[in-house]
Write a protein that holds these residues in place. Structure first.
Motif, PDB file in Angstrom:
ATOM      1  N   GLN A 151       0.697  -1.195   0.054  1.00  0.00           N
ATOM      2  CA  GLN A 151       0.021   0.043  -0.092  1.00  0.00           C
ATOM      3  C   GLN A 151       0.838   1.301   0.081  1.00  0.00           C
ATOM      4  O   GLN A 151       0.482   2.246  -0.609  1.00  0.00           O
ATOM      5  CB  GLN A 151      -0.988   0.092   1.178  1.00  0.00           C
ATOM      6  CG  GLN A 151      -1.855  -1.249   1.168  1.00  0.00           C
ATOM      7  CD  GLN A 151      -2.821  -1.002   2.497  1.00  0.00           C
ATOM      8  OE1 GLN A 151      -2.744  -0.471   3.197  1.00  0.00           O
ATOM      9  NE2 GLN A 151      -3.756  -1.965   2.351  1.00  0.00           N
ATOM     10  N   GLN A 152       2.029   1.237   0.838  1.00  0.00           N
ATOM     11  CA  GLN A 152       2.674   2.375   0.613  1.00  0.00           C
ATOM     12  C   GLN A 152       3.419   2.677  -0.721  1.00  0.00           C
ATOM     13  O   GLN A 152       3.731   3.907  -0.822  1.00  0.00           O
ATOM     14  CB  GLN A 152       4.003   2.156   1.607  1.00  0.00           C
ATOM     15  CG  GLN A 152       3.545   2.218   3.054  1.00  0.00           C
ATOM     16  CD  GLN A 152       4.656   1.505   4.009  1.00  0.00           C
ATOM     17  OE1 GLN A 152       5.559   1.287   3.786  1.00  0.00           O
ATOM     18  NE2 GLN A 152       4.188   1.510   5.325  1.00  0.00           N
ATOM     19  N   VAL A 153       3.487   1.715  -1.494  1.00  0.00           N
ATOM     20  CA  VAL A 153       4.123   2.035  -2.832  1.00  0.00           C
ATOM     21  C   VAL A 153       3.085   2.893  -3.809  1.00  0.00           C
ATOM     22  O   VAL A 153       3.555   3.895  -4.355  1.00  0.00           O
ATOM     23  CB  VAL A 153       4.367   0.635  -3.679  1.00  0.00           C
ATOM     24  CG1 VAL A 153       4.788   1.115  -5.103  1.00  0.00           C
ATOM     25  CG2 VAL A 153       5.535  -0.093  -2.828  1.00  0.00           C
ATOM     26  N   SER A 154       1.858   2.731  -3.418  1.00  0.00           N
ATOM     27  CA  SER A 154       0.673   3.243  -4.340  1.00  0.00           C
ATOM     28  C   SER A 154       0.198   4.558  -3.527  1.00  0.00           C
ATOM     29  O   SER A 154      -0.572   5.448  -4.250  1.00  0.00           O
ATOM     30  CB  SER A 154      -0.419   2.271  -4.736  1.00  0.00           C
ATOM     31  OG  SER A 154      -0.963   1.762  -3.496  1.00  0.00           O
ATOM     32  N   GLN A 155       0.323   4.515  -2.158  1.00  0.00           N
ATOM     33  CA  GLN A 155      -0.289   5.411  -1.562  1.00  0.00           C
ATOM     34  C   GLN A 155       0.787   6.239  -0.341  1.00  0.00           C
ATOM     35  O   GLN A 155       1.529   5.323   0.001  1.00  0.00           O
ATOM     36  CB  GLN A 155      -1.441   5.001  -0.515  1.00  0.00           C
ATOM     37  CG  GLN A 155      -2.535   4.418  -1.434  1.00  0.00           C
ATOM     38  CD  GLN A 155      -3.739   3.914  -0.672  1.00  0.00           C
ATOM     39  OE1 GLN A 155      -3.841   4.246   0.399  1.00  0.00           O
ATOM     40  NE2 GLN A 155      -4.462   3.095  -1.355  1.00  0.00           N
ATOM     41  N   GLU A 156       0.612   7.185  -0.115  1.00  0.00           N
ATOM     42  CA  GLU A 156       1.707   7.707   1.077  1.00  0.00           C
ATOM     43  C   GLU A 156       1.194   7.394   2.439  1.00  0.00           C
ATOM     44  O   GLU A 156       0.862   8.359   3.041  1.00  0.00           O
ATOM     45  CB  GLU A 156       1.980   9.245   0.746  1.00  0.00           C
ATOM     46  CG  GLU A 156       2.642   9.300  -0.574  1.00  0.00           C
ATOM     47  CD  GLU A 156       2.751  10.820  -0.996  1.00  0.00           C
ATOM     48  OE1 GLU A 156       2.505  11.615   0.026  1.00  0.00           O
ATOM     49  OE2 GLU A 156       3.393  11.239  -1.985  1.00  0.00           O
ATOM     50  N   GLU A 157       1.325   6.263   2.468  1.00  0.00           N
ATOM     51  CA  GLU A 157       1.009   5.873   4.225  1.00  0.00           C
ATOM     52  C   GLU A 157       2.038   5.868   4.994  1.00  0.00           C
ATOM     53  O   GLU A 157       3.373   5.552   4.502  1.00  0.00           O
ATOM     54  CB  GLU A 157       0.450   4.528   4.126  1.00  0.00           C
ATOM     55  CG  GLU A 157      -1.085   4.157   3.227  1.00  0.00           C
ATOM     56  CD  GLU A 157      -2.108   4.844   4.187  1.00  0.00           C
ATOM     57  OE1 GLU A 157      -1.918   4.800   5.284  1.00  0.00           O
ATOM     58  OE2 GLU A 157      -3.356   4.588   3.693  1.00  0.00           O
ATOM     59  N   PRO A 158       2.050   6.284   5.992  1.00  0.00           N
ATOM     60  CA  PRO A 158       2.774   5.883   7.212  1.00  0.00           C
ATOM     61  C   PRO A 158       3.549   4.662   7.254  1.00  0.00           C
ATOM     62  O   PRO A 158       3.035   3.629   7.134  1.00  0.00           O
ATOM     63  CB  PRO A 158       2.374   6.503   8.450  1.00  0.00           C
ATOM     64  CG  PRO A 158       0.711   6.259   8.417  1.00  0.00           C
ATOM     65  CD  PRO A 158       0.501   6.282   6.764  1.00  0.00           C
ATOM     66  N   THR A 159       4.933   4.539   7.817  1.00  0.00           N
ATOM     67  CA  THR A 159       5.380   3.224   7.890  1.00  0.00           C
ATOM     68  C   THR A 159       4.870   2.527   9.201  1.00  0.00           C
ATOM     69  O   THR A 159       4.612   3.179  10.215  1.00  0.00           O
ATOM     70  CB  THR A 159       6.944   3.558   8.182  1.00  0.00           C
ATOM     71  OG1 THR A 159       7.669   4.393   7.062  1.00  0.00           O
ATOM     72  CG2 THR A 159       7.681   2.280   8.516  1.00  0.00           C
ATOM     73  N   LEU A 160       4.776   1.492   8.907  1.00  0.00           N
ATOM     74  CA  LEU A 160       4.075   0.441   9.969  1.00  0.00           C
ATOM     75  C   LEU A 160       4.984  -0.261  10.711  1.00  0.00           C
ATOM     76  O   LEU A 160       5.789  -0.720   9.960  1.00  0.00           O
ATOM     77  CB  LEU A 160       2.986  -0.577   9.114  1.00  0.00           C
ATOM     78  CG  LEU A 160       2.193  -1.338  10.042  1.00  0.00           C
ATOM     79  CD1 LEU A 160       1.228  -0.754  10.777  1.00  0.00           C
ATOM     80  CD2 LEU A 160       1.630  -2.626   9.264  1.00  0.00           C
ATOM     81  N   SER A 161       4.732  -0.242  11.959  1.00  0.00           N
ATOM     82  CA  SER A 161       5.726  -1.046  12.552  1.00  0.00           C
ATOM     83  C   SER A 161       4.758  -2.073  13.701  1.00  0.00           C
ATOM     84  O   SER A 161       3.550  -1.703  13.876  1.00  0.00           O
ATOM     85  CB  SER A 161       6.497  -0.414  13.785  1.00  0.00           C
ATOM     86  OG  SER A 161       5.768   0.202  14.502  1.00  0.00           O
ATOM     87  N   VAL A 162       5.188  -3.515  13.933  1.00  0.00           N
ATOM     88  CA  VAL A 162       4.216  -4.441  14.522  1.00  0.00           C
ATOM     89  C   VAL A 162       5.166  -4.747  15.933  1.00  0.00           C
ATOM     90  O   VAL A 162       6.356  -5.032  15.638  1.00  0.00           O
ATOM     91  CB  VAL A 162       4.257  -5.475  13.940  1.00  0.00           C
ATOM     92  CG1 VAL A 162       3.538  -6.766  14.573  1.00  0.00           C
ATOM     93  CG2 VAL A 162       3.114  -5.067  12.538  1.00  0.00           C
ATOM     94  N   THR A 163       4.668  -4.856  16.983  1.00  0.00           N
ATOM     95  CA  THR A 163       5.254  -5.446  18.207  1.00  0.00           C
ATOM     96  C   THR A 163       4.283  -6.653  18.644  1.00  0.00           C
ATOM     97  O   THR A 163       3.140  -6.426  18.866  1.00  0.00           O
ATOM     98  CB  THR A 163       5.150  -4.395  19.411  1.00  0.00           C
ATOM     99  OG1 THR A 163       6.092  -3.437  18.962  1.00  0.00           O
ATOM    100  CG2 THR A 163       5.882  -4.957  20.588  1.00  0.00           C
ATOM    101  N   CYS A 164       4.995  -7.682  19.053  1.00  0.00           N
ATOM    102  CA  CYS A 164       4.233  -9.041  19.267  1.00  0.00           C
ATOM    103  C   CYS A 164       4.545  -9.531  20.867  1.00  0.00           C
ATOM    104  O   CYS A 164       5.522  -9.061  21.357  1.00  0.00           O
ATOM    105  CB  CYS A 164       4.339  -9.983  18.433  1.00  0.00           C
ATOM    106  SG  CYS A 164       3.966  -9.988  16.723  1.00  0.00           S
ATOM    107  N   ILE A 165       3.516  -9.892  21.433  1.00  0.00           N
ATOM    108  CA  ILE A 165       3.696 -10.364  22.988  1.00  0.00           C
ATOM    109  C   ILE A 165       3.082 -11.754  22.928  1.00  0.00           C
ATOM    110  O   ILE A 165       2.001 -12.058  22.747  1.00  0.00           O
ATOM    111  CB  ILE A 165       3.126  -9.329  23.909  1.00  0.00           C
ATOM    112  CG1 ILE A 165       3.378  -7.921  24.011  1.00  0.00           C
ATOM    113  CG2 ILE A 165       3.281 -10.122  25.313  1.00  0.00           C
ATOM    114  CD1 ILE A 165       2.988  -7.040  24.791  1.00  0.00           C
TER     115      ILE A 165
END
Length: 396
Positions: A151-165
């Motif tokens: 999605q970030q390639v076609s839209q200027e979306e913010p960078t996503l980060s994931v934290t798992c517990i």
């Protein structure tokens, strides 16, 4: 003289005939009693005399008089005790490869699309940081990072980060290896895994700005909340999320549908089979899964089911692996092939989730019957209880 002789003869005949009449009467009574005696039975309270006793016991006045029947009553046997509450979660979740294979039928990409879209529809802002609680192999988090990059390639979306517990170190190691295999270098830099108890975790970092330390949304999927069998544990978990969630952030929880609770007269078996293929696409075996069995003990007071989990991995292409899969579960030869245990799991109702959310300063803003926007919670096709909670303003 003749008359005296006649009377004497009559007396003699009378004396001779009287015993015969008594004998005949006695025999008649015995025959009647034999015809009317009780049928042999094992029921309590039925009096039965053996054949020899019937034949050898002469009748008497007392025996000819019906006696009141005395019945003995026995109390019903006590119900069987519930099975021992053996928590085998650590053993089962210490085999992440089997767990991952068992739930490989799920479409993680579609489910993640629902999660991200639902969050944005409710809050109006996109997802930057995801907190995945009870993440296991982290399939949803990894899918989110892969999907977000497209999605970030076609839209200027913010960078996503994931934290798992997750509390399982084995799950954490397995998930980090998956991330290494399936994510790019940039994606892996935004993937984090923390081994911690999700009733007491604390992700605050004094070195970061408050805004950078807050998550936009938290996920508790695949029924992970069911492991918290007491109300205070659920509130503890939600309170930990509240501390690290941004204002108006969301928590999306996936649970079994309440129909399962209210139709549980008897526990039913839930099983399926996952076929296995080798590197050439040839069938190489199967994984047989039981996630709940017929004889599971369910406590209607606490709504806790002692859930039987059984995973049996059987190979057909390799005799050595097939022999290992056929070995006893606890044998050293088969330690990584089969696992069986009992895990206490709680069943929740919709109103319980609403009340527990309020106790942690959340509000239930939406419910679905699956990880699918088109399935409402009261739909006949609904098979899951998906609750969307939103963080309320901090109390003054």
């Amino acid at each position: 003289m003749r008359r005296k002789i006649a009377v004497a003869v009559i007396r003699i005949l009378f004396c001779l005939l009287l015993p015969d009449r008594r004998v005949s009467s006695w025999l008649t009574n015995v025959n009647f009693m034999r015809q009317a005696r009780p049928v042999r039975s094992s029921f309590v309270g039925v009096s039965v005399l053996p054949d020899d006793e019937w034949r050898s016991t002469p009748p008497s006045s007392s025996s000819m008089t019906p006696k009141p029947t005395t019945t003995t009553t026995t109390s019903p046997p006590p119900p069987p005790p519930p099975p021992p509450l053996v928590d085998a979660a650590k053993e089962i979740y210490s085999m992440p490869a089997l767990y991952d294979l068992a739930f490989g039928f799920r479409d993680y990409q579609e489910e993640v699309e629902f999660l991200l879209q639902t969050h944005r529809q409710i809050t109006g802002f996109p997802t930057r940081r995801i907190l995945d609680i009870g993440a296991g192999p982290a399939r949803h988090g990894i899918a989110a990072l892969m999907q977000k990059q497209e999605q970030q390639v076609s839209q200027e979306e913010p960078t996503l980060s994931v934290t798992c517990i997750d509390s399982s170190s084995e799950m954490a190691s397995y998930a980090q290896q998956l991330a290494l295999d399936e994510l790019s270098d940039d994606q892996r830099s935004n993937f984090h895994y923390v081994v911690d108890d999700f009733r007491t975790f604390d992700l605050s970092n004094d070195d970061e700005e408050e805004e950078e330390n807050e998550f936009d949304t938290a996920w508790i999927l695949l029924g992970s909340l069911q492991h918290l069998t007491q109300n205070k544990e659920v509130v503890q978990c939600l309170s930990c999320i509240y501390k690290c969630l941004r204002p108006q952030g969301t928590v999306i929880i996936e649970l079994p549908h309440p129909r399962e609770t209210f139709t549980m007269v008897d526990c039913t078996r839930n099983d399926w089979t996952v076929p296995l293929e080798d590197g050439n696409g040839e069938e190489s075996g199967e994984l047989q899964i039981i996630w709940g069995d017929d004889d599971d003990f369910f406590d209607p007071i606490t709504q806790v089911r002692q859930l039987t989990i059984d995973m049996q991995l059987a190979y057909s292409s390799s005799p050595e692996l097939a022999d290992a899969a056929a070995a006893p579960v606890n044998s050293s030869k088969n330690k990584m092939q089969n696992v069986r245990g009992v895990v206490p799991t709680r069943l929740f109702t919709a109103q319980e989730m609403d009340a527990l959310a309020l106790l942690a300063n959340f509000q239930v803003v939406a419910m679905y019957g699956a990880l699918d926007e088109g399935v409402s919670v009261d739909d006949d096709a609904a098979f899951r209880l998906v609750c969307v909670l939103q963080k309320e303003p901090k109390p003054q």
